[in-house]
Design a protein around this motif. Structure first.
Motif, PDB file in Angstrom:
ATOM      1  N   PHE A 182      25.619  40.193  23.235  1.00 33.61           N
ATOM      2  CA  PHE A 182      26.650  40.039  24.269  1.00 33.61           C
ATOM      3  C   PHE A 182      26.121  40.477  25.628  1.00 33.61           C
ATOM      4  O   PHE A 182      26.448  39.879  26.657  1.00 33.61           O
ATOM      5  N   TYR A 183      25.329  41.515  25.637  1.00 28.28           N
ATOM      6  CA  TYR A 183      24.822  42.121  26.871  1.00 28.28           C
ATOM      7  C   TYR A 183      24.001  41.123  27.693  1.00 28.28           C
ATOM      8  O   TYR A 183      24.314  40.833  28.854  1.00 28.28           O
ATOM      9  N   PHE A 184      22.961  40.584  27.076  1.00 20.18           N
ATOM     10  CA  PHE A 184      22.079  39.682  27.806  1.00 20.18           C
ATOM     11  C   PHE A 184      22.749  38.334  28.077  1.00 20.18           C
ATOM     12  O   PHE A 184      22.529  37.731  29.131  1.00 20.18           O
ATOM     13  N   MET A 190      26.916  35.276  33.799  1.00 22.93           N
ATOM     14  CA  MET A 190      27.649  35.683  34.996  1.00 22.93           C
ATOM     15  C   MET A 190      26.794  35.532  36.259  1.00 22.93           C
ATOM     16  O   MET A 190      27.311  35.154  37.312  1.00 22.93           O
ATOM     17  N   ARG A 191      25.510  35.828  36.184  1.00 21.05           N
ATOM     18  CA  ARG A 191      24.684  35.674  37.383  1.00 21.05           C
ATOM     19  C   ARG A 191      24.599  34.210  37.784  1.00 21.05           C
ATOM     20  O   ARG A 191      24.572  33.876  38.970  1.00 21.05           O
ATOM     21  N   GLU A 192      24.587  33.314  36.797  1.00 18.04           N
ATOM     22  CA  GLU A 192      24.565  31.884  37.104  1.00 18.04           C
ATOM     23  C   GLU A 192      25.902  31.421  37.692  1.00 18.04           C
ATOM     24  O   GLU A 192      25.938  30.578  38.582  1.00 18.04           O
ATOM     25  N   GLN A 193      27.012  31.995  37.187  1.00 18.09           N
ATOM     26  CA  GLN A 193      28.322  31.639  37.724  1.00 18.09           C
ATOM     27  C   GLN A 193      28.494  32.165  39.144  1.00 18.09           C
ATOM     28  O   GLN A 193      29.082  31.499  40.006  1.00 18.09           O
ATOM     29  N   LEU A 194      28.001  33.353  39.398  1.00 17.33           N
ATOM     30  CA  LEU A 194      28.141  33.967  40.720  1.00 17.33           C
ATOM     31  C   LEU A 194      27.177  33.361  41.743  1.00 17.33           C
ATOM     32  O   LEU A 194      27.469  33.324  42.939  1.00 17.33           O
ATOM     33  N   HIS A 195      26.015  32.912  41.265  1.00 12.55           N
ATOM     34  CA  HIS A 195      25.009  32.351  42.171  1.00 12.55           C
ATOM     35  C   HIS A 195      24.350  31.170  41.462  1.00 12.55           C
ATOM     36  O   HIS A 195      23.273  31.304  40.879  1.00 12.55           O
ATOM     37  N   PRO A 196      24.984  29.979  41.482  1.00 20.26           N
ATOM     38  CA  PRO A 196      24.457  28.820  40.753  1.00 20.26           C
ATOM     39  C   PRO A 196      22.994  28.523  41.089  1.00 20.26           C
ATOM     40  O   PRO A 196      22.596  28.529  42.253  1.00 20.26           O
ATOM     41  N   LEU A 206      21.908  40.978  45.995  1.00 20.66           N
ATOM     42  CA  LEU A 206      22.036  42.259  45.303  1.00 20.66           C
ATOM     43  C   LEU A 206      23.420  42.392  44.692  1.00 20.66           C
ATOM     44  O   LEU A 206      23.576  42.947  43.596  1.00 20.66           O
ATOM     45  N   ASN A 207      24.443  41.889  45.374  1.00 23.84           N
ATOM     46  CA  ASN A 207      25.800  41.918  44.823  1.00 23.84           C
ATOM     47  C   ASN A 207      25.878  41.191  43.492  1.00 23.84           C
ATOM     48  O   ASN A 207      26.570  41.624  42.565  1.00 23.84           O
ATOM     49  N   THR A 208      25.180  40.061  43.387  1.00 21.83           N
ATOM     50  CA  THR A 208      25.178  39.297  42.137  1.00 21.83           C
ATOM     51  C   THR A 208      24.579  40.123  41.003  1.00 21.83           C
ATOM     52  O   THR A 208      25.121  40.170  39.893  1.00 21.83           O
ATOM     53  N   MET A 209      23.457  40.787  41.277  1.00 22.01           N
ATOM     54  CA  MET A 209      22.830  41.632  40.255  1.00 22.01           C
ATOM     55  C   MET A 209      23.759  42.760  39.817  1.00 22.01           C
ATOM     56  O   MET A 209      23.910  43.035  38.618  1.00 22.01           O
ATOM     57  N   LEU A 210      24.375  43.430  40.790  1.00 23.09           N
ATOM     58  CA  LEU A 210      25.239  44.562  40.481  1.00 23.09           C
ATOM     59  C   LEU A 210      26.444  44.141  39.648  1.00 23.09           C
ATOM     60  O   LEU A 210      26.775  44.771  38.642  1.00 23.09           O
ATOM     61  N   ILE A 211      27.106  43.052  40.064  1.00 26.07           N
ATOM     62  CA  ILE A 211      28.321  42.614  39.371  1.00 26.07           C
ATOM     63  C   ILE A 211      27.989  42.050  37.992  1.00 26.07           C
ATOM     64  O   ILE A 211      28.635  42.394  36.995  1.00 26.07           O
ATOM     65  N   ALA A 212      26.980  41.181  37.914  1.00 32.18           N
ATOM     66  CA  ALA A 212      26.602  40.595  36.625  1.00 32.18           C
ATOM     67  C   ALA A 212      26.124  41.676  35.655  1.00 32.18           C
ATOM     68  O   ALA A 212      26.491  41.669  34.472  1.00 32.18           O
ATOM     69  N   GLY A 213      25.322  42.610  36.146  1.00 34.46           N
ATOM     70  CA  GLY A 213      24.859  43.708  35.296  1.00 34.46           C
ATOM     71  C   GLY A 213      26.002  44.585  34.845  1.00 34.46           C
ATOM     72  O   GLY A 213      26.073  44.988  33.672  1.00 34.46           O
ATOM     73  N   GLY A 214      26.914  44.896  35.765  1.00 36.34           N
ATOM     74  CA  GLY A 214      28.062  45.720  35.403  1.00 36.34           C
ATOM     75  C   GLY A 214      28.939  45.056  34.358  1.00 36.34           C
ATOM     76  O   GLY A 214      29.364  45.692  33.375  1.00 36.34           O
ATOM     77  N   LEU A 215      29.227  43.767  34.521  1.00 39.67           N
ATOM     78  CA  LEU A 215      30.055  43.044  33.549  1.00 39.67           C
ATOM     79  C   LEU A 215      29.351  42.915  32.198  1.00 39.67           C
ATOM     80  O   LEU A 215      29.999  42.956  31.149  1.00 39.67           O
ATOM     81  N   ALA A 216      28.032  42.778  32.225  1.00 37.35           N
ATOM     82  CA  ALA A 216      27.279  42.727  30.970  1.00 37.35           C
ATOM     83  C   ALA A 216      27.421  44.036  30.202  1.00 37.35           C
ATOM     84  O   ALA A 216      27.618  44.036  28.975  1.00 37.35           O
ATOM     85  N   GLY A 217      27.350  45.155  30.919  1.00 37.20           N
ATOM     86  CA  GLY A 217      27.524  46.453  30.271  1.00 37.20           C
ATOM     87  C   GLY A 217      28.912  46.619  29.693  1.00 37.20           C
ATOM     88  O   GLY A 217      29.074  47.117  28.567  1.00 37.20           O
ATOM     89  N   VAL A 218      29.924  46.186  30.429  1.00 42.04           N
ATOM     90  CA  VAL A 218      31.302  46.293  29.948  1.00 42.04           C
ATOM     91  C   VAL A 218      31.487  45.452  28.684  1.00 42.04           C
ATOM     92  O   VAL A 218      32.063  45.910  27.686  1.00 42.04           O
ATOM     93  N   PHE A 275      29.784  49.873  33.661  1.00 36.97           N
ATOM     94  CA  PHE A 275      29.691  49.038  34.863  1.00 36.97           C
ATOM     95  C   PHE A 275      28.703  49.641  35.865  1.00 36.97           C
ATOM     96  O   PHE A 275      27.847  48.956  36.402  1.00 36.97           O
ATOM     97  N   VAL A 276      28.824  50.950  36.075  1.00 38.13           N
ATOM     98  CA  VAL A 276      27.941  51.634  37.030  1.00 38.13           C
ATOM     99  C   VAL A 276      26.491  51.598  36.548  1.00 38.13           C
ATOM    100  O   VAL A 276      25.567  51.219  37.291  1.00 38.13           O
ATOM    101  N   VAL A 277      26.291  51.981  35.292  1.00 35.75           N
ATOM    102  CA  VAL A 277      24.935  52.121  34.753  1.00 35.75           C
ATOM    103  C   VAL A 277      24.207  50.790  34.697  1.00 35.75           C
ATOM    104  O   VAL A 277      23.062  50.662  35.145  1.00 35.75           O
ATOM    105  N   ASN A 278      24.870  49.777  34.156  1.00 39.72           N
ATOM    106  CA  ASN A 278      24.170  48.513  33.950  1.00 39.72           C
ATOM    107  C   ASN A 278      24.023  47.707  35.229  1.00 39.72           C
ATOM    108  O   ASN A 278      23.073  46.919  35.364  1.00 39.72           O
ATOM    109  N   GLY A 279      24.924  47.909  36.175  1.00 45.21           N
ATOM    110  CA  GLY A 279      24.690  47.353  37.494  1.00 45.21           C
ATOM    111  C   GLY A 279      23.431  47.947  38.098  1.00 45.21           C
ATOM    112  O   GLY A 279      22.594  47.242  38.677  1.00 45.21           O
ATOM    113  N   ALA A 280      23.264  49.266  37.938  1.00 47.20           N
ATOM    114  CA  ALA A 280      22.068  49.944  38.457  1.00 47.20           C
ATOM    115  C   ALA A 280      20.811  49.516  37.703  1.00 47.20           C
ATOM    116  O   ALA A 280      19.751  49.303  38.307  1.00 47.20           O
ATOM    117  N   ILE A 281      20.911  49.381  36.376  1.00 49.47           N
ATOM    118  CA  ILE A 281      19.752  49.014  35.561  1.00 49.47           C
ATOM    119  C   ILE A 281      19.206  47.644  35.962  1.00 49.47           C
ATOM    120  O   ILE A 281      18.019  47.479  36.261  1.00 49.47           O
TER     121      ILE A 281
END
Length: 304
Positions: A182-184, A190-196, A206-218, A275-281
């Motif tokens: 689910f994570y990957f 999500m990164r493709e949806q946010l930035h086709p 950077l916003n795309t990475m943070l949001i997509a990473g955060g949602l992946a963690g959730v 959300f915080v951790v995986n956005g940062a990762i």
């Protein structure tokens, strides 16, 4: 003398270093929330805010970082292994891919499941030591406080042997295999949806990475959270405080004593941390990787 230049010249070396940066960023940014989550899971001691006030008031702010050395010491290798194995497996399930094409979503999910199962072999003893340290000075662990992860690991090895070091391995595999799928998958989708087009071009904000990473963690935490609660309870046991005989016994006794809500206790804290951790990762990983591949030039659009 020539080791590092040659190491960083290889794709594996760059993945290793970038994965290390991502893991360190994740540990530092989310460890206090992880301590609160573990304490919530181990016993019914109130909300995250109640536990936070108690920990800071009675033990000091440093207690929120107790046990961080264990995951931090292993995080470079662990994260490097996770991202490198994922890169190999995600493409292995798509034999028709050209070198420049990103793996399919099916390959991403199956690669994540395989990666999660394998990394459990390293992660299980690390999390065991971390949980024992995080639960010191609580009713859950009544043994004498120990100074650090090495002392805890030596004590476990002396009293329980190899079997004790890998207490909770089965539940860790059951948790990490599907959750990494689910994570990957969530991150790539999500990164493709946010930035086709970014999966192929490698260019995103950077916003795309943070949001997509955060949602992946959730997503990864929500799908496996009850298993994580059971893992915490099994790994919190010591030879002098054995309460559960196994996974099913732990589930049955926990639900009977505290209701089905116990399986979701601490979810809010875990989701906030995820959300915080995986956005940062993912942000640290992607930025470090691009710096290494482009010799310091990050091919990333300006953040909006």
């Amino acid at each position: 003398m020539d080791f590092w230049p040659e190491f960083l010249a290889s794709s594996w070396g760059r993945e290793f270093v970038a994965g290390g940066f991502g893991g360190i960023a994740g540990i530092i940014s989310g460890y206090p929330l992880d301590t609160l989550r573990v304490r919530q899971q181990s016993s019914d001691t109130g909300s995250a805010f109640t536990i936070l006030r108690h920990v800071v008031g009675k033990e000091g702010p440093s207690a929120l970082y107790r046990g961080m050395a264990a995951p931090l010491a292993s995080v470079t290798f662990q994260n490097a292994m996770v991202f490198q194995i994922y890169a190999v497996f995600s493409r292995a399930f798509d034999t028709s891919l050209s070198p420049n094409d990103p793996p399919s979503y099916k390959g991403v999910a199956l690669g994540g499941v395989s990666t999660g199962a394998l990394q459990s072999l390293l992660l299980s003893p690390v999390e065991l030591v971390k949980i024992r340290l995080q639960l010191q000075n609580t009713a859950k662990l009544t043994e004498s406080p120990q100074k650090g992860p090495l002392q805890v690991a030596k004590t476990i090895w002396r009293k329980e042997g190899l079997k004790g070091m890998y207490r909770g391995l089965g539940i860790t595999v059951l948790r990490d295999a599907p959750s990494h799928g689910f994570y990957f998958w969530t991150y790539e989708y999500m990164r493709e949806q946010l930035h086709p087009g970014c999966r192929k071009s490698g260019q995103e904000t950077l916003n795309t990475m943070l949001i997509a990473g955060g949602l992946a963690g959730v997503a990864s935490w929500v799908c496996c959270y009850p298993l994580d609660v059971i893992k915490t309870r099994l790994q919190a046991q010591t030879p002098s405080s054995l309460k559960y005989r196994g996974i099913l016994d732990c589930i049955g006794k926990s639900v009977k004593a505290e209701g089905y809500g116990v399986l979701w206790r601490g979810l809010g804290t875990a989701v906030a941390r995820a959300f915080v951790v995986n956005g940062a990762i993912f942000s640290a990983y992607e930025i470090a990787l691009r710096c290494l591949f482009s010799n310091g030039c990050i091919q990333m659009e300006e953040t909006i």
